[in-house]
Design a protein around this motif. Structure first.
Motif, short mmCIF file in Angstrom:
data_model
loop_
_atom_site.label_atom_id
_atom_site.label_comp_id
_atom_site.label_asym_id
_atom_site.label_seq_id
_atom_site.Cartn_x
_atom_site.Cartn_y
_atom_site.Cartn_z
N ARG A 166 -10.87 1.88 -2.07
CA ARG A 166 -10.83 0.81 -2.86
C ARG A 166 -9.72 -0.35 -2.54
O ARG A 166 -9.94 -1.41 -2.65
N GLN A 167 -8.55 0.45 -2.00
CA GLN A 167 -7.37 -0.21 -1.80
C GLN A 167 -7.72 -1.22 -0.66
O GLN A 167 -7.52 -2.49 -0.55
N ALA A 168 -8.68 -0.80 0.24
CA ALA A 168 -8.93 -1.75 1.51
C ALA A 168 -9.77 -2.97 0.98
O ALA A 168 -9.66 -4.00 1.95
N LEU A 169 -10.32 -3.04 -0.04
CA LEU A 169 -11.24 -4.09 -0.33
C LEU A 169 -10.51 -4.97 -1.45
O LEU A 169 -11.03 -5.87 -2.01
N TYR A 170 -9.27 -4.63 -1.85
CA TYR A 170 -8.66 -5.26 -2.74
C TYR A 170 -8.28 -6.65 -2.35
O TYR A 170 -7.97 -7.21 -1.07
N ASN A 171 -8.45 -7.83 -3.11
CA ASN A 171 -8.29 -9.07 -2.95
C ASN A 171 -6.93 -9.59 -3.45
O ASN A 171 -6.58 -9.78 -4.55
N SER A 172 -5.94 -9.66 -2.46
CA SER A 172 -4.53 -9.88 -2.97
C SER A 172 -4.56 -11.59 -3.81
O SER A 172 -3.74 -11.65 -4.25
N GLN A 173 -5.26 -12.50 -3.15
CA GLN A 173 -5.41 -13.68 -3.65
C GLN A 173 -5.75 -13.65 -5.30
O GLN A 173 -5.16 -14.53 -6.01
N ARG A 174 -6.53 -12.98 -5.83
CA ARG A 174 -6.70 -12.74 -7.19
C ARG A 174 -5.66 -12.06 -7.84
O ARG A 174 -5.60 -12.45 -9.19
N ASN A 175 -5.06 -11.18 -7.19
CA ASN A 175 -3.85 -10.41 -7.92
C ASN A 175 -4.26 -9.77 -9.23
O ASN A 175 -3.44 -9.89 -10.13
N SER A 176 -5.29 -9.13 -9.15
CA SER A 176 -5.76 -8.25 -10.23
C SER A 176 -4.88 -7.26 -10.58
O SER A 176 -4.47 -6.58 -9.57
N LYS A 177 -4.73 -6.93 -11.86
CA LYS A 177 -3.99 -5.85 -12.47
C LYS A 177 -4.96 -4.60 -12.26
O LYS A 177 -6.21 -4.71 -12.43
N VAL A 178 -4.13 -3.60 -11.76
CA VAL A 178 -5.04 -2.16 -11.92
C VAL A 178 -4.89 -1.43 -13.03
O VAL A 178 -3.56 -1.06 -13.32
N LEU A 179 -5.80 -0.95 -13.58
CA LEU A 179 -5.76 0.05 -14.70
C LEU A 179 -6.36 1.26 -14.54
O LEU A 179 -7.49 1.12 -13.71
N ARG A 180 -6.17 2.33 -15.02
CA ARG A 180 -7.01 3.63 -15.01
C ARG A 180 -6.89 4.20 -16.32
O ARG A 180 -6.02 4.40 -17.22
N ARG A 181 -7.88 5.25 -16.34
CA ARG A 181 -8.25 6.01 -17.49
C ARG A 181 -8.65 7.35 -17.02
O ARG A 181 -9.60 7.42 -16.29
N PHE A 182 -7.83 8.37 -17.31
CA PHE A 182 -8.29 9.98 -17.05
C PHE A 182 -9.50 10.38 -18.11
O PHE A 182 -9.37 9.96 -19.25
N ILE A 183 -10.52 10.97 -17.68
CA ILE A 183 -11.59 11.15 -18.27
C ILE A 183 -11.43 12.95 -18.78
O ILE A 183 -11.16 13.64 -18.08
N SER A 184 -11.45 12.89 -20.01
CA SER A 184 -11.06 14.24 -20.70
C SER A 184 -12.25 14.92 -20.85
O SER A 184 -13.40 14.08 -21.10
#
Length: 423
Positions: free
Chosen positions: A405-423
């Motif tokens: 997914r890093q390879a597809l990241y669009n640096s021009q959009r500069n999106s924030k990355v968030l994550r949630r671990f699934i319990s």
């Protein structure tokens, strides 16, 4: 309403016009409704429904007070004759008002045929609590074949709230019970009951929609005899296969059309299942999803998706459907060769924002993620980071994304990355 608003509203009715064409509606018209000032307006609305291809059965009652009858007590021979005359007069008045409702110089081109006949038979209510109710009756039989024949020919059917027994005796019927029996026998698409309130109320608030279980609970906690009667009718109709029972105000001149041609309606909908459902999307939902996400693509909140791209990815989308309309959607894309997925395209229709629907969709996606034994959900967002943080996501670095997914990241959009671990 200015011209632009009118055109926008008119366009919004298109799904409902198409959905209701050639559908069967059974309406219970009480004596109180027939003497109300809005009666001519309601007849105009019924003519409009007919012109839009709706198949209509109107169950006509007469005002008990005007016919000098008690609401539920015994009806002797003299009283049934009086009621018969009063009811016949009301049926002629309904027919005449329907014909007058055809407006305009070319009204004659719209053929409105109103028919009435022996479509039902009755039996006596009998002795109840030691009292013989004489000519107070209940529905014995509905001739569904004859009714279907008339409806297929484009006729509006009037069914008086009175019928004879096989032996020829006349019996007064309850119009709600009659409408329910006809709707059940025809497996009508809608049974419409009328009230002098907005719909069904609980603690002074309008109940927009209730399912069968909620209707049964409400019946046990309702003191109004009229509402109890409507609830019993709605419950019986649900139990015998009528998909939707709609309880609408006759004191509001716009209530019927608002109920039938808008997403949220104006009264109370009673149905066996929920009015609003969460489900996986399919190829038939593409146009609705595109319409929902296009404004956010236009302002840059979402990355633009072509129809072709959406067709390829439709299996990843879930949506909330309300009255056959998509009001929210979200996608969950699996990230290949990982135990992770990306949540994307979380959109709610502007009229339903801040209503908790996005949260419901997220919970739906979490449930699917658990079933797929995923361990982490990621989100890339430019404007909704705070909302996701409230939903137990945490901001993380780009390096925490799977390398695919890093390879597809669009640096021009500069999106924030968030994550949630699934319990």
């Amino acid at each position: 309403m200015d011209t632009e608003q009118y055109v926008k509203w008119f366009r919004s009715t298109s799904p409902y016009i198409n959905a209701n064409r050639e559908r069967c509606f059974v309406l219970a018209l009480s004596g109180e409704l027939l003497k109300h000032a809005n009666f001519p307006v309601l007849m105009e609305d019924i003519v409009l429904l007919h012109s839009l291809g709706v198949r209509l059965v109107l169950c006509i009652d007469a005002d008990s007070q005007q016919a000098q009858l008690s609401a539920s007590g015994p009806i002797d021979g003299e009283a049934i004759e009086q009621f018969s005359a009063q009811l016949g007069a009301e049926c002629f008045r309904v027919q005449a008002t329907l014909c007058r409702a055809l407006r305009g110089p070319k009204a004659g081109r719209h053929k409105l045929r109103v028919v009435s006949g022996s479509f039902t038979s009755a039996r006596p209510l009998g002795v109840v609590n030691g009292e013989d109710h004489l000519h107070q009756g209940t529905v014995r039989r509905v001739d569904s074949h004859a009714l279907q024949t008339q409806l297929a020919q484009g006729n509006v059917v009037l069914q008086p709230a009175m019928a004879s027994s096989p032996s020829g005796e006349l019996f007064k019927l309850d119009s709600n019970e009659l409408a329910c029996a006809i709707a059940s026998k025809l497996q009508a698409d809608k049974l419409i009951l009328f009230t002098d309130a907005q719909g069904l109320l609980a603690e002074g608030k309008l109940l927009r929609e209730i399912n069968l279980t909620e209707a049964r609970a409400l019946l046990d906690n309702t003191n109004s005899n009229a509402d109890q009667d409507r609830l019993r009718t709605a419950i019986q109709a649900c139990e015998t296969g009528v998909e939707r029972i709609q309880i609408v105000s006759y004191t509001d001149p716009s209530a019927l059309l608002t109920e039938l041609f808008s997403r949220d309606g104006s009264g109370t909908l009673v149905s066996e299942t929920s009015f609003e459902t969460i489900r996986d999307a399919n190829i038939d939902d593409i146009a609705s999803i595109l319409e929902l996400i296009e404004p956010l693509e236009r302002d840059g909140t979402l990355v633009k998706r072509s129809r072709e791209k959406l067709e390829e990815e439709i299996q990843y989308f879930s949506l909330i459907e309300r009255d056959a309309s998509v009001v929210a959607c979200a996608a969950m894309y699996p990230i290949a060769n990982t135990e992770s997925a990306e949540v994307a395209c979380v959109v709610t229709h502007p009229e339903y924002r801040n209503s908790g629907r996005a949260d419901k969709l997220l919970q739906h996606l979490l449930k699917k993620a658990r079933s797929q034994k995923l361990r982490t959900l990621f989100v890339l967002t430019t404007k909704a980071a705070h909302w996701f943080v409230e939903k137990e996501f945490e901001e993380c670095g780009l390096d925490q994304l799977p390398v695919q997914r890093q390879a597809l990241y669009n640096s021009q959009r500069n999106s924030k990355v968030l994550r949630r671990f699934i319990s």
